[in-house]
Design an enzyme around this catalytic site. Structure first.
Site, mmCIF file in Angstrom:
data_model
loop_
_atom_site.group_PDB
_atom_site.id
_atom_site.type_symbol
_atom_site.label_atom_id
_atom_site.label_comp_id
_atom_site.label_asym_id
_atom_site.label_seq_id
_atom_site.Cartn_x
_atom_site.Cartn_y
_atom_site.Cartn_z
ATOM 1 N N LYS A 1 -55.975 -70.670 -25.806
ATOM 2 C CA LYS A 1 -55.915 -70.604 -24.336
ATOM 3 C C LYS A 1 -56.807 -69.258 -23.768
ATOM 4 O O LYS A 1 -56.798 -68.875 -22.833
ATOM 5 C CB LYS A 1 -54.173 -69.897 -24.209
ATOM 6 C CG LYS A 1 -53.320 -71.113 -24.388
ATOM 7 C CD LYS A 1 -51.640 -70.497 -24.108
ATOM 8 C CE LYS A 1 -51.062 -69.747 -25.019
ATOM 9 N NZ LYS A 1 -49.829 -69.324 -24.691
ATOM 10 N N LYS B 1 -56.618 -66.311 -24.993
ATOM 11 C CA LYS B 1 -55.841 -65.173 -24.588
ATOM 12 C C LYS B 1 -55.890 -64.173 -26.142
ATOM 13 O O LYS B 1 -55.567 -64.687 -26.850
ATOM 14 C CB LYS B 1 -54.355 -65.248 -24.421
ATOM 15 C CG LYS B 1 -53.426 -64.390 -23.848
ATOM 16 C CD LYS B 1 -52.038 -65.030 -23.160
ATOM 17 C CE LYS B 1 -51.252 -64.174 -22.580
ATOM 18 N NZ LYS B 1 -50.009 -64.602 -21.915
HETATM 19 N N1 CTP Z 1 -42.238 -62.557 -17.369
HETATM 20 C C1 CTP Z 1 -41.377 -62.206 -16.469
HETATM 21 N N2 CTP Z 1 -41.622 -60.983 -15.834
HETATM 22 C C2 CTP Z 1 -42.640 -60.250 -16.195
HETATM 23 C C3 CTP Z 1 -43.488 -60.518 -16.929
HETATM 24 C C4 CTP Z 1 -43.161 -61.891 -17.684
HETATM 25 O O1 CTP Z 1 -40.348 -62.605 -16.120
HETATM 26 N N3 CTP Z 1 -42.724 -59.005 -15.172
HETATM 27 C C5 CTP Z 1 -41.765 -63.771 -18.078
HETATM 28 C C6 CTP Z 1 -43.008 -65.024 -17.837
HETATM 29 O O2 CTP Z 1 -42.883 -65.446 -16.740
HETATM 30 C C7 CTP Z 1 -42.893 -65.918 -19.101
HETATM 31 C C8 CTP Z 1 -42.211 -64.805 -20.093
HETATM 32 O O3 CTP Z 1 -41.935 -63.544 -19.594
HETATM 33 O O4 CTP Z 1 -41.824 -66.742 -18.810
HETATM 34 C C9 CTP Z 1 -43.322 -64.414 -21.206
HETATM 35 O O5 CTP Z 1 -44.618 -64.054 -20.355
HETATM 36 P P1 CTP Z 1 -45.806 -63.497 -21.250
HETATM 37 O O6 CTP Z 1 -47.252 -64.361 -20.458
HETATM 38 O O7 CTP Z 1 -45.754 -63.248 -22.693
HETATM 39 O O8 CTP Z 1 -45.959 -61.872 -20.578
HETATM 40 P P2 CTP Z 1 -46.785 -61.538 -19.367
HETATM 41 O O9 CTP Z 1 -46.228 -60.041 -19.184
HETATM 42 O O10 CTP Z 1 -46.641 -62.204 -18.090
HETATM 43 O O11 CTP Z 1 -48.145 -61.576 -19.871
HETATM 44 P P3 CTP Z 1 -49.680 -61.683 -19.188
HETATM 45 O O12 CTP Z 1 -49.762 -60.521 -18.324
HETATM 46 O O13 CTP Z 1 -50.538 -61.654 -20.509
HETATM 47 O O14 CTP Z 1 -49.589 -62.994 -18.474
#
Ligand code: CTP
Length: 134
Positions: A45, A47
């Site tokens: 991805k 990432k």
């Molecule tokens: N999520 C959430 N609230 C946040 C951050 C994440 O509800 N503030 C949720 C995402 O929508 C997803 C889950 O947590 O369903 C896992 O998300 P992940 O991508 O691992 O975390 P992120 O913090 O969004 O990471 P990134 O910034 O790399 O996208």
């Protein structure tokens, strides 16, 4: 019969947004399964994580609201996991709104509100700024 909930994520630098989402998902049923993206899948991805897969899945599995974790290897496994584990509700944060509607043929699909102001990316950005300033 127990109501099974399923979600997936990377959960790098585990934070309060992750915890809120998992707690909210658990409140929709009895048994929460969390798929944690492997390092190889994240590489696909584009990432890169700070925390290794082994540590990320260990942290998620240790949460009170989580009943089972499994590795997420690819996009296609979701349908298989839903069937294998008798999942009633598939849920993600609302940054994924509409993205998994194709799974509605197999179970209920919900998108829960994200916690504002926090993400793994924002934390990485903060760490970078602190390192540059120091
Ligand atoms: N999520 C959430 N609230 C946040 C951050 C994440 O509800 N503030 C949720 C995402 O929508 C997803 C889950 O947590 O369903 C896992 O998300 P992940 O991508 O691992 O975390 P992120 O913090 O969004 O990471 P990134 O910034 O790399 O996208």
């Amino acid at each position: 019969m127990k109501k099974v909930i399923l979600t997936y994520g990377t959960f790098d630098l585990f934070h309060i947004g992750h915890l809120n989402l998992l707690r909210n998902l658990k409140s929709l049923g009895d048994y929460l399964i969390v798929g944690v993206s492997t390092d190889a899948f994240n590489a696909q991805k584009g990432k890169r994580t700070v925390i290794s897969f082994e540590e990320r899945i260990d942290i998620v599995q240790s949460l009170k609201c989580v009943d089972l974790t499994l590795p997420e290897h690819c996009w296609e496994q979701k349908a298989r996991d839903i069937t294998e584990h008798g999942v009633s509700v598939f849920g993600m944060g609302d940054d994924w709104q509409g993205h998994f509607d194709g799974l509605k043929a197999l179970c209920e699909v919900v998108y829960l509100p994200r916690t504002a102001g926090i993400s793994s990316s924002a934390l990485k950005h903060c760490l970078r700024e602190i390192a540059l300033a120091g």
